[in-house]
Design an enzyme around this catalytic site. Sequence first.
Site, short mmCIF file in Angstrom:
data_model
loop_
_atom_site.label_atom_id
_atom_site.label_comp_id
_atom_site.label_asym_id
_atom_site.label_seq_id
_atom_site.Cartn_x
_atom_site.Cartn_y
_atom_site.Cartn_z
N LYS A 53 0.98 -1.26 -0.10
CA LYS A 53 -0.20 0.01 0.16
C LYS A 53 1.00 1.23 -0.02
O LYS A 53 0.49 2.09 -0.80
CB LYS A 53 -0.98 0.11 1.18
CG LYS A 53 -1.93 -1.13 1.05
CD LYS A 53 -2.82 -1.25 2.20
CE LYS A 53 -3.75 -2.52 2.08
NZ LYS A 53 -4.62 -2.99 3.28
N GLN A 97 -4.97 -1.98 9.47
CA GLN A 97 -4.75 -3.05 8.72
C GLN A 97 -5.28 -3.96 9.72
O GLN A 97 -5.15 -4.32 10.89
CB GLN A 97 -3.47 -3.47 8.57
CG GLN A 97 -3.06 -4.77 7.90
CD GLN A 97 -3.43 -4.52 6.43
OE1 GLN A 97 -3.67 -3.52 5.56
NE2 GLN A 97 -3.88 -5.87 5.91
N ASP A 120 -11.37 2.43 3.47
CA ASP A 120 -11.60 1.07 3.27
C ASP A 120 -13.00 0.84 3.22
O ASP A 120 -13.41 -0.30 2.54
CB ASP A 120 -11.32 0.48 4.61
CG ASP A 120 -9.91 -0.31 4.55
OD1 ASP A 120 -9.60 -0.82 3.75
OD2 ASP A 120 -9.41 -0.65 5.87
N1 GUN Z 1 -6.92 -7.00 5.88
C1 GUN Z 1 -7.11 -7.74 4.72
N2 GUN Z 1 -7.68 -6.95 3.92
C2 GUN Z 1 -7.88 -5.80 4.19
C3 GUN Z 1 -8.41 -4.57 3.76
O1 GUN Z 1 -8.87 -4.46 2.70
N3 GUN Z 1 -8.17 -3.37 4.54
C4 GUN Z 1 -7.74 -3.61 5.77
N4 GUN Z 1 -7.92 -2.62 6.68
N5 GUN Z 1 -7.28 -4.61 6.37
C5 GUN Z 1 -7.23 -5.72 5.57
#
Ligand code: GUN
Length: 283
Positions: A53, A97, A120
């Site tokens: 990211k 996350q 998100d």
């Molecule tokens: N963990 C796995 N996929 C995601 C996601 O799309 N966003 C977040 N914040 N955590 C994750």
Amino acid sequence: MTAQLISGKELSQEKRVEMKSDVEELKRKGITPGLAVIIVGHDPASQTYVRGKQRACEEVGIHSLLIELEEDTKEEELLAKIDELNVDEAIDGILVQLPLPSQINEQAVIEKISPAKDVDGFHPINIGRMMTGQVCFLPCTPHGIVEMVKSQQIELEGKHVVVVGRSNIVGKPVGQLFLNENATVTYCHSRTNDLKQYTTQADILIAAAGKQHLIRGEHIKAGATVIDVGIHRLDNGKLTGDVNFDEAREKAAYITPVPGGVGPMTITMLLHNTILSAKRSRL
Ligand code: GUN
């Protein structure tokens, strides 16, 4: 038939080129979109995702702020950090996350993030807005999936979309997005009796169950579009999905690979949401 690949990697690249010039234009107006990513603990998979990211932010010129907290962080500490970021004018998006360590209530964290910075799309306000077709932040993986299908000019109206998996992050919202596109949607999951009965009816089959190679050739209607959301590491170190690719490829008309399919698109839609947030609050 051998299916046409839908490359999330290539589509992402195209979209990121456009985003980069979008960000350059914002910067000329004195606006640098900013994304804060919080990671709690040292889970290697989460660390890999977070690095991806960050790299993607750099690629398009988004300011990225990484906040690394210890595994034993208390829920109140994390909530206080989110409160700070909620009012930080340099930050347009906040991402925590997941998963989080067991002492932290995930839902409380999600609900602490300002809906205006919830890139998100996990906050109940954004989920509710999505369900009622209002302006919101769309969840990244589901949005990326819809974009991949649309990139092939595949008609959605009236089509039967079968979703295998019902997570809050992917399964449930992706069905909703296809419903918003006038598709007919069926949800299947780990307790579904006779999965094959449903999957063989799918024009578009979305495998998001988190079970390696659950979907085999026999589950797929000839000419279907197959979207593989799974990601599993094999003993030989290679990545694979929820779909048995070699079998599926002989039945489907379109298929997404793992890696290089849904994964890059998830990150691309996160960048999209961050830029959108900056435009919404600062232009
Ligand atoms: N963990 C796995 N996929 C995601 C996601 O799309 N966003 C977040 N914040 N955590 C994750």
